[in-house]
Design a protein around this motif. Structure first.
Motif, PDB file in Angstrom:
ATOM      1  N   ALA A 184       0.835  -1.205   0.000  1.00  0.00           N
ATOM      2  CA  ALA A 184       0.000   0.000   0.000  1.00  0.00           C
ATOM      3  C   ALA A 184       0.868   1.253   0.000  1.00  0.00           C
ATOM      4  O   ALA A 184       0.588   2.214  -0.728  1.00  0.00           O
ATOM      5  CB  ALA A 184      -0.935  -0.006   1.212  1.00  0.00           C
ATOM      6  N   GLU A 185       1.924   1.247   0.778  1.00  0.00           N
ATOM      7  CA  GLU A 185       2.820   2.406   0.821  1.00  0.00           C
ATOM      8  C   GLU A 185       3.460   2.650  -0.541  1.00  0.00           C
ATOM      9  O   GLU A 185       3.536   3.798  -1.004  1.00  0.00           O
ATOM     10  CB  GLU A 185       3.912   2.217   1.867  1.00  0.00           C
ATOM     11  CG  GLU A 185       4.873   3.385   1.925  1.00  0.00           C
ATOM     12  CD  GLU A 185       6.061   3.155   2.840  1.00  0.00           C
ATOM     13  OE1 GLU A 185       6.863   4.091   2.977  1.00  0.00           O
ATOM     14  OE2 GLU A 185       6.196   2.056   3.411  1.00  0.00           O
ATOM     15  N   ALA A 186       3.900   1.593  -1.191  1.00  0.00           N
ATOM     16  CA  ALA A 186       4.518   1.732  -2.520  1.00  0.00           C
ATOM     17  C   ALA A 186       3.526   2.340  -3.514  1.00  0.00           C
ATOM     18  O   ALA A 186       3.894   3.203  -4.326  1.00  0.00           O
ATOM     19  CB  ALA A 186       5.023   0.380  -3.013  1.00  0.00           C
ATOM     20  N   GLU A 187       2.269   1.901  -3.443  1.00  0.00           N
ATOM     21  CA  GLU A 187       1.231   2.448  -4.333  1.00  0.00           C
ATOM     22  C   GLU A 187       1.008   3.934  -4.042  1.00  0.00           C
ATOM     23  O   GLU A 187       0.888   4.739  -4.955  1.00  0.00           O
ATOM     24  CB  GLU A 187      -0.080   1.667  -4.174  1.00  0.00           C
ATOM     25  CG  GLU A 187      -1.203   2.127  -5.071  1.00  0.00           C
ATOM     26  CD  GLU A 187      -0.955   1.876  -6.552  1.00  0.00           C
ATOM     27  OE1 GLU A 187      -1.637   2.532  -7.372  1.00  0.00           O
ATOM     28  OE2 GLU A 187      -0.101   1.033  -6.913  1.00  0.00           O
ATOM     29  N   ALA A 188       0.960   4.295  -2.785  1.00  0.00           N
ATOM     30  CA  ALA A 188       0.765   5.698  -2.410  1.00  0.00           C
ATOM     31  C   ALA A 188       1.950   6.556  -2.858  1.00  0.00           C
ATOM     32  O   ALA A 188       1.766   7.649  -3.404  1.00  0.00           O
ATOM     33  CB  ALA A 188       0.565   5.815  -0.897  1.00  0.00           C
ATOM     34  N   LYS A 189       3.156   6.061  -2.655  1.00  0.00           N
ATOM     35  CA  LYS A 189       4.362   6.815  -3.042  1.00  0.00           C
ATOM     36  C   LYS A 189       4.428   7.019  -4.552  1.00  0.00           C
ATOM     37  O   LYS A 189       4.889   8.057  -5.010  1.00  0.00           O
ATOM     38  CB  LYS A 189       5.618   6.107  -2.549  1.00  0.00           C
ATOM     39  CG  LYS A 189       5.895   6.333  -1.092  1.00  0.00           C
ATOM     40  CD  LYS A 189       7.205   5.689  -0.685  1.00  0.00           C
ATOM     41  CE  LYS A 189       7.549   6.026   0.751  1.00  0.00           C
ATOM     42  NZ  LYS A 189       8.817   5.416   1.153  1.00  0.00           N
ATOM     43  N   LYS A 190       3.951   6.035  -5.296  1.00  0.00           N
ATOM     44  CA  LYS A 190       3.958   6.124  -6.754  1.00  0.00           C
ATOM     45  C   LYS A 190       3.194   7.366  -7.227  1.00  0.00           C
ATOM     46  O   LYS A 190       3.519   7.955  -8.249  1.00  0.00           O
ATOM     47  CB  LYS A 190       3.336   4.835  -7.328  1.00  0.00           C
ATOM     48  CG  LYS A 190       3.417   4.713  -8.816  1.00  0.00           C
ATOM     49  CD  LYS A 190       3.077   3.308  -9.346  1.00  0.00           C
ATOM     50  CE  LYS A 190       1.865   2.685  -8.783  1.00  0.00           C
ATOM     51  NZ  LYS A 190       1.480   1.426  -9.473  1.00  0.00           N
ATOM     52  N   SER A 192      -7.922   3.229  -3.943  1.00  0.00           N
ATOM     53  CA  SER A 192      -6.924   2.737  -4.892  1.00  0.00           C
ATOM     54  C   SER A 192      -5.715   2.140  -4.171  1.00  0.00           C
ATOM     55  O   SER A 192      -5.224   1.074  -4.542  1.00  0.00           O
ATOM     56  CB  SER A 192      -6.497   3.892  -5.807  1.00  0.00           C
ATOM     57  OG  SER A 192      -5.473   3.493  -6.662  1.00  0.00           O
ATOM     58  N   VAL A 193      -5.245   2.816  -3.132  1.00  0.00           N
ATOM     59  CA  VAL A 193      -4.088   2.336  -2.375  1.00  0.00           C
ATOM     60  C   VAL A 193      -4.420   1.035  -1.650  1.00  0.00           C
ATOM     61  O   VAL A 193      -3.661   0.065  -1.698  1.00  0.00           O
ATOM     62  CB  VAL A 193      -3.600   3.424  -1.396  1.00  0.00           C
ATOM     63  CG1 VAL A 193      -2.580   2.879  -0.412  1.00  0.00           C
ATOM     64  CG2 VAL A 193      -3.018   4.603  -2.173  1.00  0.00           C
ATOM     65  N   CYS A 194      -5.570   1.007  -1.001  1.00  0.00           N
ATOM     66  CA  CYS A 194      -5.969  -0.209  -0.272  1.00  0.00           C
ATOM     67  C   CYS A 194      -6.216  -1.391  -1.212  1.00  0.00           C
ATOM     68  O   CYS A 194      -5.855  -2.514  -0.897  1.00  0.00           O
ATOM     69  CB  CYS A 194      -7.223   0.055   0.561  1.00  0.00           C
ATOM     70  SG  CYS A 194      -6.849   0.820   2.113  1.00  0.00           S
ATOM     71  N   LYS A 195      -6.853  -1.123  -2.330  1.00  0.00           N
ATOM     72  CA  LYS A 195      -7.163  -2.200  -3.273  1.00  0.00           C
ATOM     73  C   LYS A 195      -5.888  -2.838  -3.821  1.00  0.00           C
ATOM     74  O   LYS A 195      -5.835  -4.069  -3.990  1.00  0.00           O
ATOM     75  CB  LYS A 195      -8.020  -1.659  -4.421  1.00  0.00           C
ATOM     76  CG  LYS A 195      -8.514  -2.736  -5.382  1.00  0.00           C
ATOM     77  CD  LYS A 195      -9.538  -2.169  -6.335  1.00  0.00           C
ATOM     78  CE  LYS A 195     -10.081  -3.127  -7.331  1.00  0.00           C
ATOM     79  NZ  LYS A 195      -9.689  -4.488  -7.331  1.00  0.00           N
ATOM     80  N   ALA A 196      -4.851  -2.036  -4.049  1.00  0.00           N
ATOM     81  CA  ALA A 196      -3.590  -2.590  -4.532  1.00  0.00           C
ATOM     82  C   ALA A 196      -3.051  -3.652  -3.578  1.00  0.00           C
ATOM     83  O   ALA A 196      -2.544  -4.693  -4.016  1.00  0.00           O
ATOM     84  CB  ALA A 196      -2.557  -1.473  -4.723  1.00  0.00           C
TER      85      ALA A 196
END
Length: 174
Positions: A59-65, A164-168
């Motif tokens: 989730a962190e990686a998705e948010a940072k992206k 979006s972040v959670c779903k990833a």
């Protein structure tokens, strides 16, 4: 004076009788009756700390992206916190929100967006279901082998960004 009291009592009786006469014999329908209970997903064995940490990292990686500052919470099947992360400069209010999104999703075995949609369509009774219920996108149950094994909640962006972040992360549980 006695006549005044008798007239007041008679008036009350008339009003009460009229109100009773207007009360319908049966209560209004609570809505469509489903053949099965919605979201009847059985609970499984809760995920452990290692899996929760892996989900936080995804989730962190998705948010940072996207350069979104998030708080991320992972809970067990009861909605109790297993792991939590607050990214630098994320808003403090999101701490409790992400945890409550995860808790809502685990305890009700559904995405928190379901409650958001119900509330937006005028079903305000949703707000009476649970004191900590969050009716906003960004909470997902973690389903493994057809059973709920926990949930993840994200907060800090718009509802769509949170979701979006959670779903990833949630999509990596099979």
């Amino acid at each position: 004076m006695q006549n005044l009291v008798q007239m007041a009592c008679a008036a009350c009786l008339v009003v009460a009788t009229a109100a009773t006469a207007q009360t319908p014999a049966s209560q209004p329908s609570a809505g469509r009756t489903h053949d099965k209970v919605p979201y009847d997903i059985p609970y499984g064995t809760a995920i452990g700390l290692d899996t929760a940490k892996r989900l936080l990292a995804i989730a962190e990686a998705e948010a940072k992206k996207h350069d979104w500052k998030m708080t991320i919470a992972v809970v067990d099947t009861h909605g109790e916190l297993i792991a939590f992360e607050r990214m630098d400069d994320s808003q403090y209010a999101s701490i409790a929100i992400s945890q409550n999104k995860a808790r809502t999703s685990a305890r009700f075995r559904r995405e928190t967006r379901v409650f958001y949609n119900q509330f937006e369509s005028g079903h305000t009774a949703v707000s009476t279901l649970d004191e900590g219920l969050v009716a906003a996108p960004g909470g997902f149950p973690l389903v493994e082998g057809g059973k709920v094994v926990g949930a993840i909640g994200c907060s800090g962006g718009s509802g769509e960004q949170d979701a979006s972040v959670c779903k990833a992360a949630a999509d990596t549980i099979k």
